[in-house]
Design an enzyme around this catalytic site. Structure first.
Site, PDB file in Angstrom:
ATOM      1  N   HIS A 265       0.861  -1.208   0.000  1.00 20.17           N
ATOM      2  CA  HIS A 265       0.000   0.000   0.000  1.00 20.17           C
ATOM      3  C   HIS A 265       0.879   1.233   0.000  1.00 20.17           C
ATOM      4  CE1 HIS A 265      -3.207   2.768   1.193  1.00 20.17           C
ATOM      5  NE2 HIS A 265      -4.028   1.834   0.778  1.00 20.17           N
TER       6      HIS A 265
ATOM      7  N   ASP B  45      -7.974  -5.343  -0.460  1.00 21.84           N
ATOM      8  CA  ASP B  45      -8.363  -6.139  -1.634  1.00 21.84           C
ATOM      9  C   ASP B  45      -7.973  -7.608  -1.544  1.00 21.84           C
ATOM     10  OD1 ASP B  45      -7.455  -3.192  -3.294  1.00 21.84           O
ATOM     11  OD2 ASP B  45      -9.488  -3.996  -3.183  1.00 21.84           O
TER      12      ASP B  45
HETATM   13  C1  SDX Z   1      -6.078   0.344  -2.948  1.00 21.93           C
HETATM   14  O1  SDX Z   1      -4.340   4.741  -1.722  1.00 21.93           O
HETATM   15  C2  SDX Z   1      -5.350   4.100  -1.207  1.00 21.93           C
HETATM   16  O2  SDX Z   1      -5.817   4.425  -0.123  1.00 21.93           O
HETATM   17  C3  SDX Z   1      -5.900   2.995  -2.067  1.00 21.93           C
HETATM   18  C4  SDX Z   1      -6.929   2.086  -1.394  1.00 21.93           C
HETATM   19  C5  SDX Z   1      -8.228   2.815  -1.145  1.00 21.93           C
HETATM   20  O3  SDX Z   1      -8.978   2.368  -0.265  1.00 21.93           O
HETATM   21  O4  SDX Z   1      -8.517   3.778  -1.902  1.00 21.93           O
HETATM   22  O5  SDX Z   1      -6.423   1.598  -0.171  1.00 21.93           O
HETATM   23  C6  SDX Z   1      -7.288   0.909  -2.291  1.00 21.93           C
HETATM   24  O6  SDX Z   1      -5.756   0.748  -4.021  1.00 21.93           O
HETATM   25  C7  SDX Z   1      -5.261  -0.694  -2.212  1.00 21.93           C
HETATM   26  C8  SDX Z   1      -4.007  -1.133  -3.025  1.00 21.93           C
HETATM   27  C9  SDX Z   1      -4.490  -2.184  -4.047  1.00 21.93           C
HETATM   28  N1  SDX Z   1      -3.405  -2.527  -4.992  1.00 21.93           N
HETATM   29  C10 SDX Z   1      -2.820  -3.739  -4.944  1.00 21.93           C
HETATM   30  O7  SDX Z   1      -3.024  -4.583  -4.083  1.00 21.93           O
HETATM   31  C11 SDX Z   1      -1.887  -4.007  -6.111  1.00 21.93           C
HETATM   32  C12 SDX Z   1      -0.612  -4.674  -5.581  1.00 21.93           C
HETATM   33  N2  SDX Z   1       0.077  -3.674  -4.765  1.00 21.93           N
HETATM   34  C13 SDX Z   1       1.177  -2.978  -5.430  1.00 21.93           C
HETATM   35  O8  SDX Z   1       0.926  -2.704  -6.780  1.00 21.93           O
HETATM   36  C14 SDX Z   1       1.668  -1.822  -4.575  1.00 21.93           C
HETATM   37  O9  SDX Z   1       1.768  -2.245  -3.282  1.00 21.93           O
HETATM   38  C15 SDX Z   1       0.957  -0.488  -4.577  1.00 21.93           C
HETATM   39  C16 SDX Z   1       0.704   0.010  -5.955  1.00 21.93           C
HETATM   40  C17 SDX Z   1      -0.336  -0.577  -3.843  1.00 21.93           C
HETATM   41  C18 SDX Z   1       1.878   0.454  -3.893  1.00 21.93           C
HETATM   42  O10 SDX Z   1       3.067   0.422  -4.663  1.00 21.93           O
HETATM   43  P1  SDX Z   1       4.353   1.226  -4.181  1.00 21.93           P
HETATM   44  O11 SDX Z   1       3.997   2.651  -4.001  1.00 21.93           O
HETATM   45  O12 SDX Z   1       5.508   0.900  -5.054  1.00 21.93           O
HETATM   46  O13 SDX Z   1       4.560   0.596  -2.735  1.00 21.93           O
HETATM   47  P2  SDX Z   1       5.817   0.771  -1.887  1.00 21.93           P
HETATM   48  O14 SDX Z   1       6.527   2.061  -2.179  1.00 21.93           O
HETATM   49  O15 SDX Z   1       5.401   0.514  -0.492  1.00 21.93           O
HETATM   50  O16 SDX Z   1       6.769  -0.437  -2.392  1.00 21.93           O
HETATM   51  C19 SDX Z   1       7.918  -0.734  -1.646  1.00 21.93           C
HETATM   52  C20 SDX Z   1       8.639  -1.830  -2.402  1.00 21.93           C
HETATM   53  C21 SDX Z   1       8.854  -1.495  -3.866  1.00 21.93           C
HETATM   54  O17 SDX Z   1      10.053  -2.162  -4.234  1.00 21.93           O
HETATM   55  P3  SDX Z   1      11.411  -1.263  -4.324  1.00 21.93           P
HETATM   56  O18 SDX Z   1      11.167  -0.206  -5.376  1.00 21.93           O
HETATM   57  O19 SDX Z   1      11.623  -0.679  -2.930  1.00 21.93           O
HETATM   58  O20 SDX Z   1      12.487  -2.255  -4.731  1.00 21.93           O
HETATM   59  O21 SDX Z   1       7.837  -3.026  -2.387  1.00 21.93           O
HETATM   60  C22 SDX Z   1       7.557  -3.412  -3.714  1.00 21.93           C
HETATM   61  C23 SDX Z   1       7.732  -2.185  -4.585  1.00 21.93           C
HETATM   62  O22 SDX Z   1       8.101  -2.578  -5.899  1.00 21.93           O
HETATM   63  N3  SDX Z   1       6.164  -3.857  -3.721  1.00 21.93           N
HETATM   64  C24 SDX Z   1       5.772  -5.097  -3.976  1.00 21.93           C
HETATM   65  C25 SDX Z   1       4.374  -5.073  -3.845  1.00 21.93           C
HETATM   66  N4  SDX Z   1       3.972  -3.842  -3.511  1.00 21.93           N
HETATM   67  C26 SDX Z   1       5.090  -3.088  -3.436  1.00 21.93           C
HETATM   68  N5  SDX Z   1       6.434  -6.201  -4.310  1.00 21.93           N
HETATM   69  C27 SDX Z   1       5.696  -7.321  -4.508  1.00 21.93           C
HETATM   70  N6  SDX Z   1       4.348  -7.376  -4.403  1.00 21.93           N
HETATM   71  C28 SDX Z   1       3.657  -6.279  -4.067  1.00 21.93           C
HETATM   72  N7  SDX Z   1       2.317  -6.313  -3.981  1.00 21.93           N
END
Ligand code: SDX
Length: 392
Positions: free
Chosen positions: A270, A327
């Site tokens: 998130h 989700d």
């Molecule tokens: C919602 O914003 C809100 O409030 C949204 C929401 C709402 O109620 O409106 O809460 C609803 O959208 C929930 C999120 C749903 N999306 C997913 O579940 C999709 C899978 N999640 C990822 O795509 C991701 O976690 C995001 C898009 C949600 C956030 O991505 P970020 O901003 O890159 O997250 P981060 O900065 O915390 O990531 C840290 C690291 C990164 O790697 P590095 O660049 O540090 O090497 O963790 C990695 C990311 O690439 N990472 C993941 C991951 N999520 C982040 N790696 C593997 N699997 C994952 N799901």
């Protein structure tokens, strides 16, 4: 001079706003709506009551709640001409495409309340959106399965009405199962609002130009559709289906950690929560309640529980602070109730409409409100003179 501008590390975004509606502490996993913890609202409140709270700032008295519910109930029908709009879509159109189109067209049917300078019109449009979104969503499902539209039955609750419009057929009585109605209502509460997420920010930015509220909510629906946002519930269940059995989990955990592999654990991570999403806690508990009520079981729930356990003990996910979000479990519940995966994000949009409307009202009612205009950090070439094509 020639060459690109260099990055200015001092540049900070000003794209933020004041809001009194929802508070999130991502490090502690805290979510409050007008000060009330989401866990208490999910346990003790109803979606209608939470809707009143988000819109008005205080929990209603019984008579206030009754008046609000009566007002919403009386707006559940849609203009009969709107039903013709659906027939322009292919039957296999994704229901979110239908939602974008139909909600975007609402101002053509309810233009009498789109003059948002008048607070009364803002209230009427808000109530119309909250009231009609379940009808529009149910119609999108009916159209996709080739069944006739079922009109609202205003003797039912907001959520019971939606379940009947979705799963009822004219040929038979439809009985709302109380445990399913309660679970669905709780899922709506969990999705109602979430501070300045991508789709809410879209609604605010669209609204800041003075666009009518129906168009602003359509913009929010379009943004929510993305798999990184509201589309994650559909993607999370599809991921669990792809993984299948718990023995396959380690392979997918490794894929999720591989930077060269686009695979992500959907329903995990998130932008704000660096702790367990409090909504996911309630969602996991609700899975068992729905399974017990419907006397069903889905082996994917065991796969999800095992996936969570392995990921939460994996150094990569611990270091990156990745936890299940709202989700991760929702799709298992919605599937058990009978929704196809294509309807999952529609349900998210249905519930989030009240949050979008509350945030839009807060923004548009602010006398100091100006059009949103985020700036950029320019990284292109410096100014230079045109070169005639004969000299290039
Ligand atoms: C919602 O914003 C809100 O409030 C949204 C929401 C709402 O109620 O409106 O809460 C609803 O959208 C929930 C999120 C749903 N999306 C997913 O579940 C999709 C899978 N999640 C990822 O795509 C991701 O976690 C995001 C898009 C949600 C956030 O991505 P970020 O901003 O890159 O997250 P981060 O900065 O915390 O990531 C840290 C690291 C990164 O790697 P590095 O660049 O540090 O090497 O963790 C990695 C990311 O690439 N990472 C993941 C991951 N999520 C982040 N790696 C593997 N699997 C994952 N799901």
């Amino acid at each position: 001079q020639s060459g690109k501008f260099t990055y200015d590390p001092g540049f900070t975004s000003t794209a933020s706003c004041d809001s009194a509606i929802t508070y999130i502490d991502g490090d502690e996993g805290v979510l409050l709506h007008r000060g009330y913890p989401i866990g208490q609202l999910a346990e003790h409140s109803s979606f209608m009551e939470v809707s009143y709270l988000l819109l008005n700032g205080e929990l209603p008295s019984q008579s206030e709640l009754d008046d609000f519910t009566r007002t919403i109930t009386r707006h559940t029908m849609v203009h009969e001409q709107l039903t013709k709009f659906y027939s322009g879509f292919r039957r296999d159109a994704h229901p979110m495409a239908v939602m974008c189109g139909v909600v975007g067209a609402l101002s053509a049917f309810y233009h009498d309340s789109t003059d948002i300078a008048d607070p009364q019109n803002r209230t009427i449009s808000s109530h119309r959106l909250i009231a009609k979104i379940p009808t529009i969503a149910a119609m999108a499902y009916k159209y996709s399965v080739g069944q006739p539209f079922v009109y609202p039955d205003n003797k039912l609750s907001y959520t019971g009405n939606f379940l009947r419009m979705t799963f009822g057929v004219p040929a038979e009585e439809y009985e709302v199962i109380p445990a399913v109605e309660k679970a669905m209502d709780r899922i709506f509460i969990l999705h109602a609002d979430h501070e300045q997420n991508a789709s809410t920010s879209t609604v605010r930015l669209a609204g800041s130009s003075g666009a009518n509220p129906f168009a602003c909510i359509a913009a929010g629906i379009a943004c929510l559709w993305g798999p990184a946002h509201g589309g994650a519930n559909e993607a999370a269940l599809n991921m669990l289906k792809e993984i299948g059995t718990p023995d396959k989990i380690p392979h997918y955990i490794e894929r999720a950690k591989d930077k060269n592999d686009p695979f992500r654990l959907m329903g995990f991570g998130h932008r704000v929560y660096k702790n367990y999403d409090p909504r996911a806690t309630v969602m996991q508990k609700t899975v068992r309640e729905v399974f017990d009520a419907l006397k069903v079981n889905d082996p994917l729930f065991e796969t999800a529980l095992r996936l969570e356990e392995i990921a939460l003990n994996d150094p990569y996910f611990i270091e990156k602070k990745l936890f299940p979000n709202v989700d991760f479990y929702s799709g298992i519940i919605l599937s058990a109730i009978g929704f196809p995966t294509t309807m999952f994000t529609v349900l998210f949009a249905l519930a989030r409409t009240v949050g979008w409307v509350a945030q839009w009202n807060e923004m548009i009612s602010d006398p100091g409100q100006k059009i949103g205009r985020p700036r950029q950090l320019y990284t292109g070439p410096a100014a230079r003179d045109y070169i005639p094509v004969s000299q290039r």
